[in-house]
Design a protein around this motif. Structure first.
Motif, mmCIF file in Angstrom:
data_model
loop_
_atom_site.group_PDB
_atom_site.id
_atom_site.type_symbol
_atom_site.label_atom_id
_atom_site.label_comp_id
_atom_site.label_asym_id
_atom_site.label_seq_id
_atom_site.Cartn_x
_atom_site.Cartn_y
_atom_site.Cartn_z
ATOM 1 N N ILE A 1 0.839 -1.201 0.000
ATOM 2 C CA ILE A 1 0.000 0.000 0.000
ATOM 3 C C ILE A 1 0.879 1.258 0.000
ATOM 4 O O ILE A 1 1.843 1.350 0.779
ATOM 5 N N PHE A 2 0.555 2.213 -0.861
ATOM 6 C CA PHE A 2 1.211 3.514 -0.901
ATOM 7 C C PHE A 2 0.173 4.587 -0.562
ATOM 8 O O PHE A 2 -0.919 4.603 -1.132
ATOM 9 N N ILE A 3 0.553 5.482 0.357
ATOM 10 C CA ILE A 3 -0.327 6.582 0.756
ATOM 11 C C ILE A 3 0.436 7.885 0.560
ATOM 12 O O ILE A 3 1.537 8.059 1.105
ATOM 13 N N TYR A 4 -0.141 8.802 -0.230
ATOM 14 C CA TYR A 4 0.503 10.080 -0.523
ATOM 15 C C TYR A 4 -0.338 11.202 0.070
ATOM 16 O O TYR A 4 -1.536 11.319 -0.208
ATOM 17 N N GLN A 5 0.303 12.046 0.891
ATOM 18 C CA GLN A 5 -0.374 13.171 1.526
ATOM 19 C C GLN A 5 0.499 14.418 1.385
ATOM 20 O O GLN A 5 1.737 14.325 1.328
ATOM 21 N N PHE A 6 -0.149 15.574 1.382
ATOM 22 C CA PHE A 6 0.588 16.835 1.331
ATOM 23 C C PHE A 6 0.144 17.714 2.486
ATOM 24 O O PHE A 6 -1.045 18.010 2.638
ATOM 25 N N ASP A 7 1.114 18.075 3.312
ATOM 26 C CA ASP A 7 0.869 18.968 4.451
ATOM 27 C C ASP A 7 1.137 20.395 3.982
ATOM 28 O O ASP A 7 2.298 20.834 3.896
ATOM 29 N N ALA A 8 0.071 21.113 3.650
ATOM 30 C CA ALA A 8 0.231 22.462 3.090
ATOM 31 C C ALA A 8 0.869 23.408 4.092
ATOM 32 O O ALA A 8 1.660 24.291 3.728
ATOM 33 N N GLY A 9 0.538 23.248 5.371
ATOM 34 C CA GLY A 9 1.088 24.140 6.386
ATOM 35 C C GLY A 9 2.594 24.015 6.507
ATOM 36 O O GLY A 9 3.317 25.016 6.600
ATOM 37 N N ALA A 10 3.101 22.823 6.511
ATOM 38 C CA ALA A 10 4.544 22.592 6.648
ATOM 39 C C ALA A 10 5.245 22.496 5.307
ATOM 40 O O ALA A 10 6.471 22.439 5.252
ATOM 41 N N GLY A 11 4.458 22.486 4.225
ATOM 42 C CA GLY A 11 5.055 22.358 2.907
ATOM 43 C C GLY A 11 5.766 21.034 2.730
ATOM 44 O O GLY A 11 6.836 20.969 2.115
ATOM 45 N N THR A 12 5.180 19.979 3.247
ATOM 46 C CA THR A 12 5.825 18.654 3.264
ATOM 47 C C THR A 12 4.965 17.640 2.526
ATOM 48 O O THR A 12 3.746 17.570 2.729
ATOM 49 N N LEU A 13 5.611 16.842 1.692
ATOM 50 C CA LEU A 13 4.958 15.707 1.041
ATOM 51 C C LEU A 13 5.272 14.459 1.847
ATOM 52 O O LEU A 13 6.445 14.161 2.122
ATOM 53 N N ILE A 14 4.249 13.752 2.247
ATOM 54 C CA ILE A 14 4.428 12.553 3.070
ATOM 55 C C ILE A 14 4.064 11.329 2.235
ATOM 56 O O ILE A 14 2.943 11.209 1.744
ATOM 57 N N GLU A 15 5.031 10.436 2.080
ATOM 58 C CA GLU A 15 4.797 9.171 1.374
ATOM 59 C C GLU A 15 4.917 8.035 2.378
ATOM 60 O O GLU A 15 5.950 7.889 3.049
ATOM 61 N N THR A 16 3.869 7.248 2.474
ATOM 62 C CA THR A 16 3.851 6.115 3.393
ATOM 63 C C THR A 16 3.690 4.823 2.599
ATOM 64 O O THR A 16 2.772 4.712 1.786
ATOM 65 N N HIS A 17 4.593 3.892 2.840
ATOM 66 C CA HIS A 17 4.474 2.573 2.220
ATOM 67 C C HIS A 17 4.338 1.534 3.318
ATOM 68 O O HIS A 17 5.126 1.497 4.268
ATOM 69 N N ALA A 18 3.307 0.692 3.196
ATOM 70 C CA ALA A 18 3.091 -0.393 4.145
ATOM 71 C C ALA A 18 3.056 -1.707 3.380
ATOM 72 O O ALA A 18 2.446 -1.786 2.312
#
Length: 354
Positions: free
Chosen positions: A172-189
Motif C-alpha cells: 500500500i502507498f499513501i501520498y499526503q501533502f501537508d500544506a502548512g509545513a510544505g511537506t509531502l508525506i509518502e507512506t508505504h506499508a
C-alpha cells in the motif's frame, strides 16, 4: 460450404440471435427491478441503475448462450420443419448427420461470438458496472488501473497494489501533502488489515519530503484512520466469473505460489475452457429433438422442451461445481461432465433416428 449447408447454418444462427433478442430485454427488466430499492441511496440515481443494467447484460448473455443456442436451433430449424423444408431435404437425399454438421458449422460461429462476448466484452463491462454502482452507493471515489487500485481518502491518495480480500491488503502507498509545513508525506506499508472496525498498517516506511531534504522512519505497526470501505475493496478482488481465461490462469498460478486455495477459480477456468463444446453440444442435441418430433409437435412444445433442458443443464453444472468445491472432485472432470452428458444424450437420440 454448399448452399444448403449455409442455409441450415444461418437458420441456427438467426434463431439464436432472435432468442437472445427476446431473453436479454427480459433479463434487463429483472436486473433493473432488483435494483430499484437502491435508487435514491447516496448518489445512486435511475440513470446509474440503467447504466448498471446495460453493463451487466453481456455477462448474462454469455451465461445463457448455450441455452439460447439450443432454443435458437429449435426455432430456426423448427421453422424449416414447419414449412416442410427439412422433409424435402431428407427426401432429396440429405442425411441426418449432414443436417447435424450443417447446424454445427453455424454453432462454430456462435461459439466464437460467445467467446468474444465472455472473454473480452463481459469482463470489462461487468467490472466497470460494479465499480460505478458501488461508488455511487458509497460516495467514495476509486478507480482500478494496471498499477493497482487508486482511491481518494480524506485528502490522501491511496494506491493498493494487491487486494487479497476486502480486509487484507498488500503493498500500500499513501501520498499526503501537508500544506502548512510544505511537506509531502509518502507512506508505504507491506500490509494492511481491517480489524475491529479499524485499519492497521504493518511494516511501514514513511518518508517526509521538504525543502530541507528527505526524512525516513520505519514503524512496525500503526493505526490507519481511513474511510475506505472493505465492501468497496471486495469488488476489486478477482471474481472468477468476471475474469477471462488467461486472467484466471495467471491468478491460479499466483494463488498456487502463495499456497492459497484456488479451487473455485480452477472450476471456473475449466468451465470456460470447455464452454465452446457445451454450445456445440446444444446444437447437436437440438437436431434429433427436432427431427424426431417435427411431424407431431408444434413450436410451443419444442420451446418447452428447450426450457426444460436448460433447467437440467443448470442443475447438472451447479451440482458438479459444488462436488468439485466441497468434495475435492477434479475441476476438469466437473467442467467437462455437463457437455459430455448432453453429447451422449444427443448421440443416443441420433442413433435411434439413424
Amino acid at each position: 460450404m454448399r448452399l444448403i449447408d449455409r442455409y441450415l447454418a444461418w437458420a441456427v444462427i438467426g434463431g439464436t440471435l432472435l432468442t437472445l433478442g427476446i431473453l436479454l430485454p427480459l433479463l434487463g427488466v429483472v436486473i433493473l427491478a432488483d435494483d430499484l430499492d437502491n435508487i435514491g441511496t447516496a448518489n445512486y440515481t435511475l440513470t446509474d441503475a440503467l447504466l448498471f443494467m446495460a453493463l451487466s447484460l453481456p455477462r448474462y448473455a454469455y451465461q445463457i448462450f448455450p441455452i439460447a443456442t439450443l432454443i435458437g436451433a429449435l426455432i430456426g430449424l423448427g421453422a424449416l420443419a414447419n414449412r416442410s423444408e427439412l422433409v424435402a431435404m431428407r427426401a432429396a437425399g440429405l442425411s441426418v448427420w449432414q443436417i447435424v454438421f450443417a447446424g454445427l458449422r453455424g454453432g462454430v460461429l456462435l461459439a466464437v461470438l460467445a467467446l468474444v462476448l465472455g472473454e473480452i466484452i463481459a469482463p470489462i463491462t461487468e467490472q466497470r458496472g460494479v465499480q460505478l454502482r458501488r461508488q455511487a452507493l458509497s460516495g467514495e471515489v476509486a478507480q482500478q488501473t494496471p498499477d493497482g487500485f487508486w482511491a481518494v481518502d480524506e485528502g490522501a491518495y491511496v494506491n493498493i497494489r494487491e487486494i487479497q480480500s476486502g480486509t487484507d491488503l498488500r503493498d500500500i502507498f499513501i501520498y499526503q501533502f501537508d500544506a502548512g509545513a510544505g511537506t509531502l508525506i509518502e507512506t508505504h506499508a507491506s500490509a494492511a488489515r481491517y480489524r475491529n472496525a479499524r485499519w492497521v498498517l504493518e511494516d511501514i516506511v514513511r518518508s517526509r519530503v521538504s525543502n530541507t531534504g528527505v526524512q525516513t522512519e520505519r514503524i512496525a505497526q500503526t493505526g490507519w484512520d481511513s474511510l475506505l470501505d472493505p465492501e468497496l475493496l471486495k469488488i476489486v478482488i478477482a471474481d472468477p466469473h468476471l475474469l477471462p481465461v488467461w486472467g484466471l490462469y495467471r491468478y491460479i498460478r499466483f494463488m498456487a505460489i502463495n499456497k492459497q486455495d484456488s479451487g473455485a477459480y480452477e472450476v471456473v477456468f475449466w468451465g470456460k475452457v470447455v464452454y465452446p463444446f457445451l454450445t456445440l453440444s446444444m446444437i447437436l442435441l437440438a437436431t434429433p429433438l427436432l427431427l424426431g418430433s417435427s411431424r407431431s409437435s408444434g413450436m410451443g412444445w419444442r420451446l418447452f422442451i428447450g426450457i426444460l433442458i436448460g433447467i437440467l443443464y443448470y442443475l447438472i453444472s451447479r451440482t458438479f461445481a459444488y462436488l468439485a468445491l466441497l468434495f475435492g472432485m477434479n475441476p476438469l472432470l466437473a467442467a467437462i461432465a455437463p457437455p459430455l452428458f448432453f453429447i451422449s444424450g444427443a448421440l443416443l437420440l441420433l442413433r435411434r433416428l439413424g
